[in-house]
Design an enzyme around this catalytic site. Structure first.
Site: not given
Ligand code: UDP
Length: 347
Positions: A10-11, A36, A76, A95, A117, A149, A153
């Site tokens: 990914g980024f 990604g 990540l 996920t 992350a 989200y 997290k």
């Protein structure tokens, strides 16, 4: 150091892999390419210290093997981007929670350091001027998908800290504040690549809501060096850190600044939230980090101001657009007649 990066294609993951390899570390990456882009790691494939596996972290046997082979795991892999979260809430929640559960379980077997992350989203709609790591989290109701989200997290953070306290697993939690840089795509809603692409294409720049929402943007290079320094700092273990930038801007001002820096004549178009994200969407109107903790523990200091960051992002997107155009022109132009085909020898 032997490092495993989940979500390493990914980024942010690909920038992290690059920075670690530059230092001489060994890097393994696992990524399912859900968001990604394999091109992100193309230049890294030549490095003998780099390996990558295209698979999901839910492949337990594979994940166990990769975690065993690492000293440090940068976790990540996650469902990211507000657009994805609103469109695929089941995928986001599963996920993020199940993936972190597995990574922590595997890491705990061999006591590998895990850097998680997390995100500034967890602060929710707090109206504090600066968000501190020990602040209360203020989330919206569960029927508003966006907050899933932040909640997923937050559960990841609880779980990581539980592993630290109960099982002695060395974990470090980072809350990232709007990381930007080359390779970030606008496909999942992120505002900077979207504005830059729109400005360069001369399309309207879509400001959602009133445009008065405030953010600060962090250079990806600063984020990855902070992550690396944190895993090398014993005092960081068991702690949560904001990773961000102090410079604030409203989204409307951001659109104007991008337009000016890209020398674009695009118009700014205001798009209501329910058109952009569906009915009942709730945005965070204010999100700025207090970065004194990370400054104190690792001497973190952002190296670029917003104008410089945007300049580099614009340059990246200009190059990509040029390459795409060259590729398409080459494909469309008729091939020159082959001299060999005519039986001549080419010397
Ligand atoms: N945004 C916008 N236009 C876009 C994409 C995003 O105005 O085309 C806004 C979005 O509503 C939010 C801010 O820009 O207020 C930052 O959005 P992003 O998805 O990049 O990150 P967030 O801060 O929401 O996690």
């Amino acid at each position: 150091m032997k490092c495993l990066i989940t979500g390493g294609v990914g980024f942010i993951g690909s920038h992290l892999a690059e920075a670690l390899l530059r230092r001489g570390d060994r890097v393994a990456v696992i990524d399912d390419l859900s968001t990604g882009n394999i091109e992100n790691i193309a230049p890294l494939k030549r490095d003998g210290k780099f390996e990558y596996v295209i698979d999901t972290i839910f492949n337990r046997g594979l994940l166990a093997e990769l975690v065993d082979g690492a000293d440090v795991v940068f976790h990540l892999a996650a469902a990211v981007g507000v657009k994805l979260i609103v469109e695929s809430p089941v995928r986001t929640i599963e996920t993020n929670i199940k993936g972190t559960e597995l990574v922590l379980e595997m890491a705990a077997r061999k006591k590998r350091t895990v850097l998680l992350a997390s995100t500034s989203e967890v602060y929710g709609k707090s109206s504090k001027a600066l968000f501190r790591e020990d602040d209360d989290l203020v989330l919206g109701p569960t029927f508003k998908g966006r907050w899933s989200y932040a909640a997923s997290k937050a559960v990841d953070e609880f779980l990581a800290l539980a592993y630290y306290r109960e099982k002695g697993l060395p974990v470090i939690i980072t809350r990232l504040f709007n990381t930007v840089g080359p390779r970030q795509t606008g496909h999942y809603g992120m505002v900077v690549p979207r504005f830059v692409e729109q400005a360069l294409a001369g399309q309207p720049m879509t400001v959602y809501g009133s445009g008065e929402q405030v953010r600060s943007f962090t250079w990806v290079g600063d984020v990855v060096s902070a992550l690396i320094r944190l895993v090398e700092t014993p005092a960081a273990v068991g702690e949560i850190f904001n990773v961000g930038h102090r410079e604030k801007i409203t989204i409307f001002e951001l659109a104007q600044l991008v337009r000016e820096l890209a020398h674009s004549s695009s118009l700014v178009e205001f798009v209501p939230y329910d058109v952009a994200y569906g009915e009942g969407f709730e945005d965070m109107m204010y999100r700025l980090p207090d970065i004194s903790k990370i400054e104190h523990v690792i001497g973190y200091e952002p190296t670029l101001c917003l104008k410089e960051i945007l300049g580099l992002v614009i340059e990246f997107h200009r190059r990509k657009a040029r390459e795409k155009l060259e590729y398409e022109t080459q494909r469309q132009s008729p091939r020159p007649p082959s001299r060999q085909a005519a039986g001549e020898r080419v010397l």
